[in-house]
Design a protein around this motif. Structure first.
Motif, PDB file in Angstrom:
ATOM      1  N   UNK A  45       0.834  -1.204   0.000  1.00 47.09           N
ATOM      2  CA  UNK A  45       0.000   0.000   0.000  1.00 47.09           C
ATOM      3  C   UNK A  45       0.867   1.252   0.000  1.00 47.09           C
ATOM      4  N   UNK A  46       1.878   1.288   0.866  1.00 48.69           N
ATOM      5  CA  UNK A  46       2.774   2.447   0.930  1.00 48.69           C
ATOM      6  C   UNK A  46       3.488   2.665  -0.398  1.00 48.69           C
ATOM      7  N   UNK A  47       3.973   1.577  -0.991  1.00 49.17           N
ATOM      8  CA  UNK A  47       4.721   1.682  -2.247  1.00 49.17           C
ATOM      9  C   UNK A  47       3.828   2.191  -3.379  1.00 49.17           C
ATOM     10  N   UNK A  48       2.656   1.617  -3.528  1.00 50.49           N
ATOM     11  CA  UNK A  48       1.762   2.023  -4.629  1.00 50.49           C
ATOM     12  C   UNK A  48       1.314   3.466  -4.455  1.00 50.49           C
ATOM     13  N   UNK A  49       0.954   3.832  -3.242  1.00 55.37           N
ATOM     14  CA  UNK A  49       0.507   5.214  -2.999  1.00 55.37           C
ATOM     15  C   UNK A  49       1.623   6.202  -3.354  1.00 55.37           C
ATOM     16  N   UNK A  50       2.858   5.905  -2.944  1.00 54.94           N
ATOM     17  CA  UNK A  50       3.972   6.796  -3.255  1.00 54.94           C
ATOM     18  C   UNK A  50       4.264   6.803  -4.757  1.00 54.94           C
ATOM     19  N   UNK A  51       4.195   5.633  -5.382  1.00 51.75           N
ATOM     20  CA  UNK A  51       4.494   5.521  -6.812  1.00 51.75           C
ATOM     21  C   UNK A  51       3.549   6.393  -7.639  1.00 51.75           C
ATOM     22  N   UNK A  52       2.257   6.309  -7.357  1.00 48.23           N
ATOM     23  CA  UNK A  52       1.303   7.046  -8.199  1.00 48.23           C
ATOM     24  C   UNK A  52       1.273   8.539  -7.868  1.00 48.23           C
ATOM     25  N   UNK A  53       1.603   8.910  -6.638  1.00 48.55           N
ATOM     26  CA  UNK A  53       1.586  10.338  -6.308  1.00 48.55           C
ATOM     27  C   UNK A  53       2.878  11.044  -6.726  1.00 48.55           C
ATOM     28  N   UNK A  54       3.956  10.281  -6.902  1.00 50.87           N
ATOM     29  CA  UNK A  54       5.215  10.909  -7.309  1.00 50.87           C
ATOM     30  C   UNK A  54       5.497  10.764  -8.804  1.00 50.87           C
ATOM     31  N   UNK A  55       4.632  10.055  -9.536  1.00 49.04           N
ATOM     32  CA  UNK A  55       4.843   9.853 -10.977  1.00 49.04           C
ATOM     33  C   UNK A  55       4.762  11.188 -11.718  1.00 49.04           C
ATOM     34  N   UNK A  56       5.635  11.346 -12.719  1.00 45.74           N
ATOM     35  CA  UNK A  56       5.642  12.546 -13.547  1.00 45.74           C
ATOM     36  C   UNK A  56       5.541  12.135 -15.002  1.00 45.74           C
TER      37      UNK A  56
ATOM     38  N   UNK B  93       1.826  13.803 -13.653  1.00 42.77           N
ATOM     39  CA  UNK B  93       0.825  13.343 -12.689  1.00 42.77           C
ATOM     40  C   UNK B  93      -0.326  12.676 -13.432  1.00 42.77           C
ATOM     41  N   UNK B  94      -0.687  11.497 -12.983  1.00 43.79           N
ATOM     42  CA  UNK B  94      -1.780  10.752 -13.633  1.00 43.79           C
ATOM     43  C   UNK B  94      -3.111  11.074 -12.956  1.00 43.79           C
ATOM     44  N   UNK B  95      -4.150  11.212 -13.793  1.00 45.33           N
ATOM     45  CA  UNK B  95      -5.499  11.411 -13.267  1.00 45.33           C
ATOM     46  C   UNK B  95      -6.344  10.146 -13.388  1.00 45.33           C
ATOM     47  N   UNK B  96      -5.859   9.210 -14.205  1.00 42.82           N
ATOM     48  CA  UNK B  96      -6.546   7.919 -14.388  1.00 42.82           C
ATOM     49  C   UNK B  96      -5.509   6.819 -14.305  1.00 42.82           C
TER      50      UNK B  96
ATOM     51  N   UNK C 116      -5.633   2.536  -6.274  1.00 37.17           N
ATOM     52  CA  UNK C 116      -5.772   3.173  -7.588  1.00 37.17           C
ATOM     53  C   UNK C 116      -7.199   3.707  -7.764  1.00 37.17           C
ATOM     54  N   UNK C 117      -8.176   2.893  -7.397  1.00 35.01           N
ATOM     55  CA  UNK C 117      -9.575   3.300  -7.550  1.00 35.01           C
ATOM     56  C   UNK C 117      -9.912   4.498  -6.665  1.00 35.01           C
ATOM     57  N   UNK C 118      -9.286   4.585  -5.501  1.00 31.85           N
ATOM     58  CA  UNK C 118      -9.517   5.734  -4.618  1.00 31.85           C
ATOM     59  C   UNK C 118      -8.911   7.015  -5.184  1.00 31.85           C
ATOM     60  N   UNK C 119      -7.831   6.889  -5.968  1.00 39.96           N
ATOM     61  CA  UNK C 119      -7.141   8.054  -6.517  1.00 39.96           C
ATOM     62  C   UNK C 119      -7.758   8.581  -7.811  1.00 39.96           C
ATOM     63  N   UNK C 120      -8.438   7.724  -8.555  1.00 36.97           N
ATOM     64  CA  UNK C 120      -9.027   8.170  -9.807  1.00 36.97           C
ATOM     65  C   UNK C 120      -9.676   7.026 -10.556  1.00 36.97           C
ATOM     66  N   UNK C 121     -10.331   7.336 -11.682  1.00 42.13           N
ATOM     67  CA  UNK C 121     -10.958   6.269 -12.478  1.00 42.13           C
ATOM     68  C   UNK C 121      -9.906   5.222 -12.855  1.00 42.13           C
TER      69      UNK C 121
END
Length: 195
Positions: A69-80, A82-85, A104-109
């Motif tokens: 959970x920690x890894x995925x949350x950091x991966x998607x929030x630090x990606x450049x 920034x992804x919306x989906x 992933x579902x909590x962060x976006x479609x």
């Protein structure tokens, strides 16, 4: 002990009746709290015994999903960029675990993506119709645990699908997550070459 009939209860003033019920509830809660305290001290004793055993980590369960959970949350929030989906592969060893899919579902479609070219074309069409938002395919590259169970390495990668970033690789990362004072935390992360 004398028996109290329902007629007697009805004759009590409502204020006294409520006070009696509250007193009974307080006693019941107090008794259950003592039993709960005994139980929690038993579980603490068991935890300290378990932590003496090889492979057990006090406060961090071996099967805990927190590291991923920690890894995925950091991966998607630090990606450049920034992804919306988000996209997730289904049915392969590159598929993110269920708990990561929830993040992933909590962060976006979030959409499922697979190797079937017809299905890929349909997803790309759906993304194009929905708008020009960055869409990140998150790929799980595995995780390893230390023998002591106090360190987990999680590897993630991916690529952007559709839009102006189409097929641009996301920077892959390896996260070293440690159990520190009974809680998991990211100790370090490092970039990995794209595959």
């Amino acid at each position: 002990m004398s028996h109290v009939s329902p007629a007697t209860i009805k004759s009590f003033p409502p204020r006294l009746l409520r006070a009696g019920i509250i007193a009974v509830l307080i006693v019941a809660v107090g008794c259950s709290g003592e039993a709960g305290n005994e139980k929690s001290s038993d579980s603490r004793a068991n935890a300290s015994v378990a932590s003496d055993q090889p492979g057990a980590v006090e406060g961090c369960a071996a099967a805990d999903t927190t590291p991923i959970e920690l890894a995925v949350r950091n991966f998607i929030t630090s990606a450049t960029p920034t992804a919306q989906r988000f996209l997730a592969i289904a049915g392969t060893d590159s598929a993110v675990p269920d708990v990561a899919l929830t993040i992933l579902q909590d962060k976006g479609p979030t959409y499922f993506y697979n190797s079937d070219t017809v299905a890929q074309r349909k997803i790309r069409e759906k993304l194009a119709v929905a708008g020009p938002y960055s869409s990140l395919l998150v790929v799980y590259r595995g995780e390893t645990s230390s023998e002591a169970g106090n360190r987990v390495s999680v590897r993630l990668g991916g690529q952007y699908i559709g839009g102006k970033e189409d097929l641009m690789p996301a920077v892959g990362k390896r996260y070293d997550i440690v159990c520190d004072a009974g809680n998991w935390r990211i100790d370090s992360s490092s970039e990995e070459p794209p595959r």
